[in-house]
Structures are given as structure tokens and as C-alpha cells.
Motif scaffolding. Sequence first.
Motif, PDB file in Angstrom:
ATOM      1  N   HIS A  14      -2.888  17.073 -11.101  1.00 14.20           N
ATOM      2  CA  HIS A  14      -2.166  17.098  -9.827  1.00 14.20           C
ATOM      3  C   HIS A  14      -1.427  15.790  -9.558  1.00 14.20           C
ATOM      4  O   HIS A  14      -0.686  15.684  -8.572  1.00 14.20           O
ATOM      5  CB  HIS A  14      -3.131  17.371  -8.671  1.00 14.20           C
ATOM      6  CG  HIS A  14      -3.848  18.682  -8.803  1.00 14.20           C
ATOM      7  ND1 HIS A  14      -3.217  19.904  -8.684  1.00 14.20           N
ATOM      8  CD2 HIS A  14      -5.154  18.957  -9.080  1.00 14.20           C
ATOM      9  CE1 HIS A  14      -4.090  20.877  -8.859  1.00 14.20           C
ATOM     10  NE2 HIS A  14      -5.281  20.331  -9.102  1.00 14.20           N
ATOM     11  N   ALA A  15      -1.623  14.788 -10.405  1.00 12.55           N
ATOM     12  CA  ALA A  15      -0.999  13.490 -10.175  1.00 12.55           C
ATOM     13  C   ALA A  15       0.493  13.551 -10.466  1.00 12.55           C
ATOM     14  O   ALA A  15       0.927  14.184 -11.437  1.00 12.55           O
ATOM     15  CB  ALA A  15      -1.653  12.433 -11.046  1.00 12.55           C
ATOM     16  N   ASP A  16       1.264  12.908  -9.619  1.00 13.40           N
ATOM     17  CA  ASP A  16       2.724  12.831  -9.779  1.00 13.40           C
ATOM     18  C   ASP A  16       3.092  11.352  -9.795  1.00 13.40           C
ATOM     19  O   ASP A  16       2.988  10.658  -8.776  1.00 13.40           O
ATOM     20  CB  ASP A  16       3.416  13.539  -8.608  1.00 13.40           C
ATOM     21  CG  ASP A  16       4.937  13.553  -8.757  1.00 13.40           C
ATOM     22  OD1 ASP A  16       5.474  12.711  -9.510  1.00 13.40           O
ATOM     23  OD2 ASP A  16       5.581  14.399  -8.112  1.00 13.40           O
ATOM     24  N   LEU A  17       3.504  10.844 -10.969  1.00 11.39           N
ATOM     25  CA  LEU A  17       3.754   9.415 -11.110  1.00 11.39           C
ATOM     26  C   LEU A  17       4.832   8.916 -10.158  1.00 11.39           C
ATOM     27  O   LEU A  17       4.812   7.755  -9.736  1.00 11.39           O
ATOM     28  CB  LEU A  17       4.148   9.099 -12.552  1.00 11.39           C
ATOM     29  CG  LEU A  17       3.081   9.348 -13.624  1.00 11.39           C
ATOM     30  CD1 LEU A  17       3.600   8.908 -14.990  1.00 11.39           C
ATOM     31  CD2 LEU A  17       1.790   8.608 -13.294  1.00 11.39           C
ATOM     32  N   ARG A  18       5.788   9.775  -9.811  1.00 13.57           N
ATOM     33  CA  ARG A  18       6.893   9.320  -8.977  1.00 13.57           C
ATOM     34  C   ARG A  18       6.570   9.353  -7.480  1.00 13.57           C
ATOM     35  O   ARG A  18       7.132   8.558  -6.711  1.00 13.57           O
ATOM     36  CB  ARG A  18       8.139  10.165  -9.242  1.00 13.57           C
ATOM     37  CG  ARG A  18       8.721   9.950 -10.629  1.00 13.57           C
ATOM     38  CD  ARG A  18      10.069  10.632 -10.759  1.00 13.57           C
ATOM     39  NE  ARG A  18      10.667  10.360 -12.055  1.00 13.57           N
ATOM     40  CZ  ARG A  18      11.351   9.255 -12.352  1.00 13.57           C
ATOM     41  NH1 ARG A  18      11.519   8.324 -11.431  1.00 13.57           N
ATOM     42  NH2 ARG A  18      11.859   9.089 -13.555  1.00 13.57           N
ATOM     43  N   HIS A  19       5.687  10.220  -7.075  1.00 13.39           N
ATOM     44  CA  HIS A  19       5.484  10.399  -5.638  1.00 13.39           C
ATOM     45  C   HIS A  19       4.070  10.064  -5.157  1.00 13.39           C
ATOM     46  O   HIS A  19       3.856   9.884  -3.962  1.00 13.39           O
ATOM     47  CB  HIS A  19       5.841  11.839  -5.227  1.00 13.39           C
ATOM     48  CG  HIS A  19       7.264  12.181  -5.514  1.00 13.39           C
ATOM     49  ND1 HIS A  19       7.657  12.897  -6.629  1.00 13.39           N
ATOM     50  CD2 HIS A  19       8.407  11.872  -4.845  1.00 13.39           C
ATOM     51  CE1 HIS A  19       8.979  13.033  -6.631  1.00 13.39           C
ATOM     52  NE2 HIS A  19       9.461  12.413  -5.556  1.00 13.39           N
ATOM     53  N   THR A  20       3.101  10.005  -6.063  1.00 15.55           N
ATOM     54  CA  THR A  20       1.741   9.645  -5.644  1.00 15.55           C
ATOM     55  C   THR A  20       1.718   8.217  -5.116  1.00 15.55           C
ATOM     56  O   THR A  20       2.266   7.306  -5.725  1.00 15.55           O
ATOM     57  CB  THR A  20       0.770   9.764  -6.836  1.00 15.55           C
ATOM     58  OG1 THR A  20       0.739  11.121  -7.294  1.00 15.55           O
ATOM     59  CG2 THR A  20      -0.627   9.325  -6.436  1.00 15.55           C
ATOM     60  N   ARG A  21       1.109   8.038  -3.948  1.00 16.29           N
ATOM     61  CA  ARG A  21       0.995   6.697  -3.371  1.00 16.29           C
ATOM     62  C   ARG A  21      -0.105   5.927  -4.083  1.00 16.29           C
ATOM     63  O   ARG A  21      -1.181   6.467  -4.374  1.00 16.29           O
ATOM     64  CB  ARG A  21       0.705   6.755  -1.878  1.00 16.29           C
ATOM     65  CG  ARG A  21       1.842   7.348  -1.052  1.00 16.29           C
ATOM     66  CD  ARG A  21       1.444   7.560   0.407  1.00 16.29           C
ATOM     67  NE  ARG A  21       1.154   6.301   1.083  1.00 16.29           N
ATOM     68  CZ  ARG A  21      -0.058   5.916   1.470  1.00 16.29           C
ATOM     69  NH1 ARG A  21      -1.112   6.689   1.213  1.00 16.29           N
ATOM     70  NH2 ARG A  21      -0.222   4.786   2.106  1.00 16.29           N
ATOM     71  N   ASP A  28      -7.362   2.724 -14.757  1.00 18.07           N
ATOM     72  CA  ASP A  28      -7.104   3.689 -13.680  1.00 18.07           C
ATOM     73  C   ASP A  28      -5.953   4.614 -14.064  1.00 18.07           C
ATOM     74  O   ASP A  28      -5.962   5.811 -13.742  1.00 18.07           O
ATOM     75  CB  ASP A  28      -6.762   2.948 -12.381  1.00 18.07           C
ATOM     76  CG  ASP A  28      -7.942   2.164 -11.835  1.00 18.07           C
ATOM     77  OD1 ASP A  28      -9.075   2.665 -11.953  1.00 18.07           O
ATOM     78  OD2 ASP A  28      -7.722   1.052 -11.311  1.00 18.07           O
ATOM     79  N   LEU A  29      -4.948   4.067 -14.740  1.00 17.11           N
ATOM     80  CA  LEU A  29      -3.811   4.878 -15.160  1.00 17.11           C
ATOM     81  C   LEU A  29      -4.252   5.989 -16.107  1.00 17.11           C
ATOM     82  O   LEU A  29      -3.826   7.149 -15.971  1.00 17.11           O
ATOM     83  CB  LEU A  29      -2.752   4.007 -15.822  1.00 17.11           C
ATOM     84  CG  LEU A  29      -1.568   4.746 -16.445  1.00 17.11           C
ATOM     85  CD1 LEU A  29      -0.816   5.568 -15.391  1.00 17.11           C
ATOM     86  CD2 LEU A  29      -0.634   3.772 -17.138  1.00 17.11           C
ATOM     87  N   ARG A  30      -5.107   5.678 -17.051  1.00 15.18           N
ATOM     88  CA  ARG A  30      -5.580   6.711 -17.977  1.00 15.18           C
ATOM     89  C   ARG A  30      -6.332   7.815 -17.235  1.00 15.18           C
ATOM     90  O   ARG A  30      -6.199   9.000 -17.549  1.00 15.18           O
ATOM     91  CB  ARG A  30      -6.469   6.064 -19.049  1.00 15.18           C
ATOM     92  CG  ARG A  30      -5.697   5.226 -20.053  1.00 15.18           C
ATOM     93  CD  ARG A  30      -6.567   4.837 -21.230  1.00 15.18           C
ATOM     94  NE  ARG A  30      -7.607   3.886 -20.850  1.00 15.18           N
ATOM     95  CZ  ARG A  30      -7.446   2.570 -20.830  1.00 15.18           C
ATOM     96  NH1 ARG A  30      -6.262   2.044 -21.149  1.00 15.18           N
ATOM     97  NH2 ARG A  30      -8.435   1.769 -20.478  1.00 15.18           N
ATOM     98  N   ALA A  39       0.814  -1.217   0.000  1.00 16.23           N
ATOM     99  CA  ALA A  39       0.000   0.000   0.000  1.00 16.23           C
ATOM    100  C   ALA A  39       0.844   1.261   0.000  1.00 16.23           C
ATOM    101  O   ALA A  39       0.383   2.323  -0.446  1.00 16.23           O
ATOM    102  CB  ALA A  39      -0.932  -0.011   1.206  1.00 16.23           C
ATOM    103  N   ASP A  40       2.081   1.174   0.503  1.00 15.78           N
ATOM    104  CA  ASP A  40       2.914   2.370   0.546  1.00 15.78           C
ATOM    105  C   ASP A  40       3.771   2.539  -0.710  1.00 15.78           C
ATOM    106  O   ASP A  40       4.620   3.434  -0.789  1.00 15.78           O
ATOM    107  CB  ASP A  40       3.814   2.355   1.787  1.00 15.78           C
ATOM    108  CG  ASP A  40       4.738   1.141   1.822  1.00 15.78           C
ATOM    109  OD1 ASP A  40       4.619   0.276   0.929  1.00 15.78           O
ATOM    110  OD2 ASP A  40       5.550   1.061   2.760  1.00 15.78           O
ATOM    111  N   ALA A  41       3.552   1.689  -1.707  1.00 17.56           N
ATOM    112  CA  ALA A  41       4.293   1.809  -2.959  1.00 17.56           C
ATOM    113  C   ALA A  41       3.857   3.069  -3.703  1.00 17.56           C
ATOM    114  O   ALA A  41       2.717   3.540  -3.570  1.00 17.56           O
ATOM    115  CB  ALA A  41       4.048   0.587  -3.840  1.00 17.56           C
ATOM    116  N   THR A  42       4.770   3.592  -4.496  1.00 13.28           N
ATOM    117  CA  THR A  42       4.421   4.751  -5.321  1.00 13.28           C
ATOM    118  C   THR A  42       3.735   4.276  -6.599  1.00 13.28           C
ATOM    119  O   THR A  42       3.810   3.093  -6.971  1.00 13.28           O
ATOM    120  CB  THR A  42       5.680   5.548  -5.693  1.00 13.28           C
ATOM    121  OG1 THR A  42       6.527   4.725  -6.502  1.00 13.28           O
ATOM    122  CG2 THR A  42       6.421   6.010  -4.435  1.00 13.28           C
ATOM    123  N   LEU A  43       3.115   5.226  -7.256  1.00 13.29           N
ATOM    124  CA  LEU A  43       2.450   4.908  -8.503  1.00 13.29           C
ATOM    125  C   LEU A  43       3.455   4.395  -9.533  1.00 13.29           C
ATOM    126  O   LEU A  43       3.173   3.443 -10.274  1.00 13.29           O
ATOM    127  CB  LEU A  43       1.715   6.141  -9.028  1.00 13.29           C
ATOM    128  CG  LEU A  43       0.957   5.997 -10.350  1.00 13.29           C
ATOM    129  CD1 LEU A  43      -0.016   4.826 -10.315  1.00 13.29           C
ATOM    130  CD2 LEU A  43       0.212   7.299 -10.674  1.00 13.29           C
TER     131      LEU A  43
END
Length: 338
Positions: free
Chosen positions: A274-281, A265-267, A229-233
Amino acid sequence: MSEMATSPSNPLPDSAPTGLADSGRRVFAIEAEALSAVGARLDGEFSAACRLVLATHGRVVCTGMGKSGHIARKIAATLASTGTPAFYVHPGEAAHGDLGMITDADVVLALSYSGESDEILLLLPVLRRQGNKLIAMTGRPNSSLARESDVHLDVSVPAEACPLDLAPTSSTTASLAMGDALAVALLEARGFTADDFARSHPAGALGRRLLLHISDVMHSGEDVPRVAADATLSEALVEMSRKRLGMTAVVDGEGRLLGLYTDGDLRRTLDDSHADLRHTRIADVMTRSPKTIGSDALAVEAAQLMEAHKIGGLLVIDAERRVVGALNIHDLLRARVV
């Protein structure tokens, strides 16, 4: 001297009759009348034949010569696929060694419209000495085969559809229908089910639908995409790319399902400025109550669930909601469930 038009593009002579469809309709009418006549005669002998087969501890051995042999072979196949062990023996081959295929526990179903086929009559003394019960299917109740049988099924017809009254047509249709009647009556008497049918047709569409379970087609073990659950996107996307199922499960430390993230969901995430692929959980963008299925369910149930909810994949969970597998529509297509 006149020349007939018989080229491949016009194979019929100029004088050929034009009422071809009428001829075909007459055949249907004649054979329908034949079937009605035979069906109206079903009586105690038919019931006796069924009881004889139900009482045997062996198989039904079907035999016949010529066109009757072809019908006997089909009857054997129908019986075998509907719960009555059966096979076909050619009477000519039986007289030259194949009689050894018939045990004393078997019932013999012999087809001969005349009831006088030499190849079959030749076998009767041996079958009698061995103790086999004989069901005869003929068009002549007073024939030699009918008289020697334990049970006689009368398949006599008013007329053959052949205008020359030579080619077996109505008579073979009547024999085939009688065989179907036997198979269905025995099927019902045995309480034979669709599941039983599927077990004898594992390669058929029905077999695949009734026998194939989720556990047979799902990905399991290390092939199941999953992240914490704590993985990033971005970590979830790497897992999705590696496992190539178009989704990943989101699980807790015990492997229990918390949510699901898919290509769809990715699309939707990419549409969020506001989504950040590297930091969004992943826990912030996952679907928290995804559709799931158990491993003991039928594969066809997964297909129905996917179709009903317009989704392309499912996670497989156990009773404790631990993720044990995953599958997508391509897995069902490969298994020919859909």
C-alpha cells in the motif's frame, strides 16, 4: 674432509645442540630468579627514589652506556607516558654539549651495572656543581657511581642468563623491571588515570577511545540529512541520497527531532503493497523514538550503542532535542574507534 650443512635452509651445523627449547627455558628460569631476588630487596632506598622524583620541579633525565643505555631509554619513555616528565641523554653526547639539556631542577637516573662506566662518572662533577640529585641503578653497592649517588637502587642478580657470564641478560631485565616499578609507584602516587594516559597517547587506540568525542566525528550543519514532517517519502529519499548517511532526521519547525527514517525502514516500506513513494508522508513511516546521543559523549559510546541495538547510525541532539549532527558506523571506522 667433512662438509658442514650451513645452507640457508639448514643454517645450523650438523653438530648443533638439539635442546634449543631447553636453553630458552633455562634463560626464563634464571631471569625469573633474578627478578625475585631484586624484588625482595626493595626497601627504603626505593621509596627515597620515588620521593626524590615526586619532589622535583624538573624532569627525570635517564642515562646509561651500551645495553644499560637501551634500558635507560626505555625507562625514560615509560616514565614520560605515565605522568613523570622524563627523557634520555647519551652520556657520551652529554660530555660534548648535551649536558646543556639538563637543568638544575632535574633529577638524574644513571644506569651502570658495574657502577664504573667512565662516560657517566665523567659527568658527576658537573652535575654536582649544578645541584642535580642523582639516583644510581647499579649491581654493585660499593661502586663509584653508587657511592656518589643520593639514592642507590641495587639491581644485582645472582647470575646472568648468558652461559659465558658476559652478555648482559638477567641484569638488564632486572634494571628494566626496576624502572617499571618506579614508573608504576610514581603513577599511583600521582593519581594518574586512564584519561591522563590517553592524553599522552593521542594516536594510540586507547587515546582514540578516551579522547575522541561525538563532536569530533559527526556530520553537522548542512551535512546533516533532515526533512520536515510533512515531506513525502520521495523527498526524504532524495535527502538521504544527497547526504549519503543512510538515514534522515524528521524535524519540526524548530529543528527538534520527531523521528528517523533509514535504509532499513525503506526496505520495510517497499514490502508494504500500500506504500506510495510519491505521496506517502514520511511522518507515517518514520521511527518515532530513535536512538540518539549527545555531542559531548565519547565516540566509543556511539560504537557501543550501535552494537547493542544493531543499528548503523545515530542522530546527535542537544538538550532541547534539536538535531545538531549525525554519524554512522563508517565515520567511527574512519576515526579508528572501532
